[in-house]
Each structure stands twice: as C-alpha cells, then as structure tokens.
Scaffold this active site. Sequence first.
Site, mmCIF file in Angstrom:
data_model
loop_
_atom_site.group_PDB
_atom_site.id
_atom_site.type_symbol
_atom_site.label_atom_id
_atom_site.label_comp_id
_atom_site.label_asym_id
_atom_site.label_seq_id
_atom_site.Cartn_x
_atom_site.Cartn_y
_atom_site.Cartn_z
ATOM 1 C CE LYS A 13 -2.133 -1.060 3.897
ATOM 2 N NZ LYS A 13 -1.506 -2.353 4.257
ATOM 3 N NE ARG A 89 -3.775 -1.511 10.510
ATOM 4 C CZ ARG A 89 -2.762 -0.895 9.947
ATOM 5 N NH1 ARG A 89 -2.880 0.337 9.517
ATOM 6 N NH2 ARG A 89 -1.605 -1.517 9.790
ATOM 7 N NE ARG A 128 7.529 -2.475 6.055
ATOM 8 C CZ ARG A 128 6.211 -2.374 6.194
ATOM 9 N NH1 ARG A 128 5.472 -1.959 5.184
ATOM 10 N NH2 ARG A 128 5.642 -2.720 7.316
ATOM 11 N NE ARG A 161 6.618 -0.441 10.246
ATOM 12 C CZ ARG A 161 5.386 -0.428 9.733
ATOM 13 N NH1 ARG A 161 5.158 0.171 8.566
ATOM 14 N NH2 ARG A 161 4.383 -0.996 10.359
ATOM 15 N NE ARG A 172 2.556 -4.867 11.447
ATOM 16 C CZ ARG A 172 3.548 -4.747 10.573
ATOM 17 N NH1 ARG A 172 4.713 -5.338 10.793
ATOM 18 N NH2 ARG A 172 3.379 -4.035 9.500
HETATM 19 P P1 AMP Z 1 1.200 0.504 9.356
HETATM 20 O O1 AMP Z 1 2.342 1.431 9.144
HETATM 21 O O2 AMP Z 1 -0.025 0.855 8.548
HETATM 22 O O3 AMP Z 1 1.574 -0.954 9.202
HETATM 23 O O4 AMP Z 1 0.733 0.689 10.884
HETATM 24 C C1 AMP Z 1 1.634 0.381 11.941
HETATM 25 C C2 AMP Z 1 0.858 0.256 13.247
HETATM 26 O O5 AMP Z 1 0.206 1.493 13.560
HETATM 27 C C3 AMP Z 1 -0.258 -0.785 13.260
HETATM 28 O O6 AMP Z 1 0.223 -2.095 13.515
HETATM 29 C C4 AMP Z 1 -1.132 -0.240 14.399
HETATM 30 O O7 AMP Z 1 -0.540 -0.497 15.660
HETATM 31 C C5 AMP Z 1 -1.063 1.258 14.174
HETATM 32 N N1 AMP Z 1 -2.111 1.736 13.245
HETATM 33 C C6 AMP Z 1 -1.933 2.320 12.032
HETATM 34 N N2 AMP Z 1 -3.097 2.644 11.466
HETATM 35 C C7 AMP Z 1 -4.057 2.261 12.345
HETATM 36 C C8 AMP Z 1 -5.486 2.305 12.323
HETATM 37 N N3 AMP Z 1 -6.155 2.798 11.274
HETATM 38 N N4 AMP Z 1 -6.147 1.807 13.399
HETATM 39 C C9 AMP Z 1 -5.495 1.322 14.461
HETATM 40 N N5 AMP Z 1 -4.157 1.221 14.540
HETATM 41 C C10 AMP Z 1 -3.436 1.690 13.486
#
Ligand code: AMP
Length: 222
Positions: A13, A89, A128, A161, A172
Amino acid sequence: MRIVLLGPPGAGKGTLAGRIKERFGAVHLSTGDMLRAEMKSGSPLGEEVRGYVEGGALVPDEVVIRLIEKRLREDARASERFLLDGFPRTEIQARRLDGILEKIARPLDFALFLETSEEVVVQRLAGRRVCRNCGALYHVTNMPPKVADRCDACGGPLYQRPDDNEETVRRRLAVYLQQTSPVIEYYRGGGRLVTVSSDRDVGLLLEDFARIWDDYAARHQD
Ligand code: AMP
C-alpha cells in the site's frame, strides 16, 4: 481522487501510494506514518500509542479517527485528493470516515483492495527497510537502495521497523484477518471495492491503477 488503499501489512500500500502520489499529485495519508512521527517526537500521543504499535495491536479507533479527521478538516489539498493508507482498519473507522467525508462534502471514489498471498507478504515484510529521515520504502532484495543502508532520495539511514520482526508480523496478520477483513466487505457491500492482484511489480500495478482510474474518471465526469 479520493481513495482508500486496503490490504494486509506488506501488500504494498505504501509503495503504491508513493507512485500514485508522484503521478497524480494526491496526498498520501498513512496513519502508521502519523503514529510513528508522534512516537519519534516523544509527544504524549506518541507515548500513549507506543505499546500498541510496537506490539502489533491496533490503537484505539478514537485516536486514529481524531488524527484523520483533523487532517482532512484542516488541509484543503489533502481533502481534495488523498490516498488513505492503513486507515480505515476497522468497520467503525470505515463508517466514521464516510461520516467525516459527507460533512466536508468530499465523498470517496472507491477502495482499492491489494490482494496478496501470505508468502509474498511475509517475504516483503521481512526484507522491508524504511528511511529514518523521509520514510521512503525499500526492500533488501526486491527494491534495494543504490548505496547500502542509505536512502536514494535524501541520503538518510535505513532501518527495519521494530514491528517487522517475525513474531509481531504474525500478530499483525492475525489482527488484519480479524479486524480489517470486515472493512473489505463493508466497501464491497456498498459497491465501492476494486480488487487488484498485488503479487507483482509496483510498476505493473501502477499501470493497472492508472487504467482503472481513467476509466472511473471518464464515467464520473460532472
Ligand atoms: P502501518 O504502518 O499501517 O503498518 O501501521 C503500523 C501500526 O500502527 C499498526 O500495527 C497499528 O498499531 C497502528 N495503526 C496504524 N493505522 C491504524 C489504524 N487505522 N487503526 C489502528 N491502529 C493503526
């Protein structure tokens, strides 16, 4: 252009959003990036969410809804053309997003679902790397930087990360299946879901997206 990008962690994404942004000038809104920026700055919000983010759990709906609502209300350029990445999400977030967009009279065009196999996702997340400085994305084998561990765009150091370790990745993916799959059904039910296969090179995916967008735009001229 107002689009939600859906798919599991590692679906691509963020990478696709970067390419669409370059080509179409839309604003990339990633709640993950926003939360990591809060954590890096040491703000109270950053400290509040750190445990969730590092453990691979979702942060509470209200926290991310507030972040997105604030941005969409205060940033006219973003509300006109956006690519939402990592939000919504949960189904609650998806419903609240529709409410916010209705209030500001900027309806969503569609949700693009990046369908990916589990093997590909695991391989992508394990390799990554992210620029600590500008957030650009790399992969040790699929998309290596020109100079090892340095960002091509800004020269910043690359890092892995902390939530890209194997155990947290598994969590996740489980969270995704349980809490985010209903979001796909939410958009499908409303006739607003477009599905593409993301098990391939981002260049090809971008070409597909451009065709889908042109077709959509031609049908929605008003
Ligand atoms: P990402 O970079 O999108 O993989 O997000 C990393 C982490 O941020 C996720 O594993 C969640 O802990 C938190 N996070 C990001 N977006 C959301 C969301 N829309 N709702 C809840 N937690 C989020």
